[in-house]
Design a protein around this motif. Sequence first.
Motif, PDB file in Angstrom:
ATOM      1  N   LYS A  27      60.791  49.456  29.244  1.00 16.94           N
ATOM      2  CA  LYS A  27      59.863  49.072  28.184  1.00 16.94           C
ATOM      3  C   LYS A  27      60.483  47.946  27.364  1.00 16.94           C
ATOM      4  O   LYS A  27      61.648  48.027  26.986  1.00 16.94           O
ATOM      5  CB  LYS A  27      59.582  50.287  27.296  1.00 16.94           C
ATOM      6  CG  LYS A  27      58.709  50.015  26.125  1.00 16.94           C
ATOM      7  CD  LYS A  27      58.528  51.284  25.310  1.00 16.94           C
ATOM      8  CE  LYS A  27      57.778  51.015  24.040  1.00 16.94           C
ATOM      9  NZ  LYS A  27      57.579  52.221  23.247  1.00 16.94           N
ATOM     10  N   GLY A  28      59.727  46.860  27.150  1.00 13.83           N
ATOM     11  CA  GLY A  28      60.205  45.750  26.342  1.00 13.83           C
ATOM     12  C   GLY A  28      60.863  44.628  27.121  1.00 13.83           C
ATOM     13  O   GLY A  28      61.310  43.650  26.531  1.00 13.83           O
ATOM     14  N   GLU A  54      54.052  48.677  31.936  1.00 12.10           N
ATOM     15  CA  GLU A  54      53.465  48.442  30.629  1.00 12.10           C
ATOM     16  C   GLU A  54      54.546  47.956  29.677  1.00 12.10           C
ATOM     17  O   GLU A  54      55.723  47.950  30.009  1.00 12.10           O
ATOM     18  CB  GLU A  54      52.843  49.725  30.091  1.00 12.10           C
ATOM     19  CG  GLU A  54      51.717  50.275  30.951  1.00 12.10           C
ATOM     20  CD  GLU A  54      51.195  51.598  30.425  1.00 12.10           C
ATOM     21  OE1 GLU A  54      51.995  52.388  29.882  1.00 12.10           O
ATOM     22  OE2 GLU A  54      49.985  51.828  30.553  1.00 12.10           O
ATOM     23  N   TYR A  55      54.114  47.603  28.512  1.00 14.60           N
ATOM     24  CA  TYR A  55      55.035  47.218  27.445  1.00 14.60           C
ATOM     25  C   TYR A  55      55.887  46.012  27.818  1.00 14.60           C
ATOM     26  O   TYR A  55      57.108  46.024  27.674  1.00 14.60           O
ATOM     27  CB  TYR A  55      55.899  48.395  27.011  1.00 14.60           C
ATOM     28  CG  TYR A  55      55.095  49.619  26.694  1.00 14.60           C
ATOM     29  CD1 TYR A  55      54.259  49.649  25.574  1.00 14.60           C
ATOM     30  CD2 TYR A  55      55.133  50.729  27.524  1.00 14.60           C
ATOM     31  CE1 TYR A  55      53.493  50.771  25.293  1.00 14.60           C
ATOM     32  CE2 TYR A  55      54.370  51.857  27.238  1.00 14.60           C
ATOM     33  CZ  TYR A  55      53.554  51.862  26.123  1.00 14.60           C
ATOM     34  OH  TYR A  55      52.803  52.969  25.858  1.00 14.60           O
TER      35      TYR A  55
END
Length: 109
Positions: A27-28, A54-55
């Motif tokens: 994530k990120g 995602e993310y």
Amino acid sequence: MATLYQLHSTMDTLRRSTEEMTRTWRKGDSIMLLGTTAAFIDWLNAYLNEHDIEYIAGIYALGDDVAQLTTSATDKLSLETKLTRILTDAEWVTLTQDSQFDKVVMIAL
């Protein structure tokens, strides 16, 4: 900390490249599209969705690479709405050295 994935893929290798990236995705993380890879942004998004990625902090491309695409392709792709930012070479170098990234990974199959 995050990873900056640099993808340099043809349409033929984009699916495999995306699969390689998803093995270590966090994530990120962010993605830098190199060469003609920006022309396949819609396919990339489809492959990312297949893998439930995602993310994404950002998706970038180089201005020089985007300039190599035909005007009609650039217009049809609407890259300015699908990319976080189109970077100069100097901005790309600065991005790779940004402290938010603990590693930069190049995927070129």
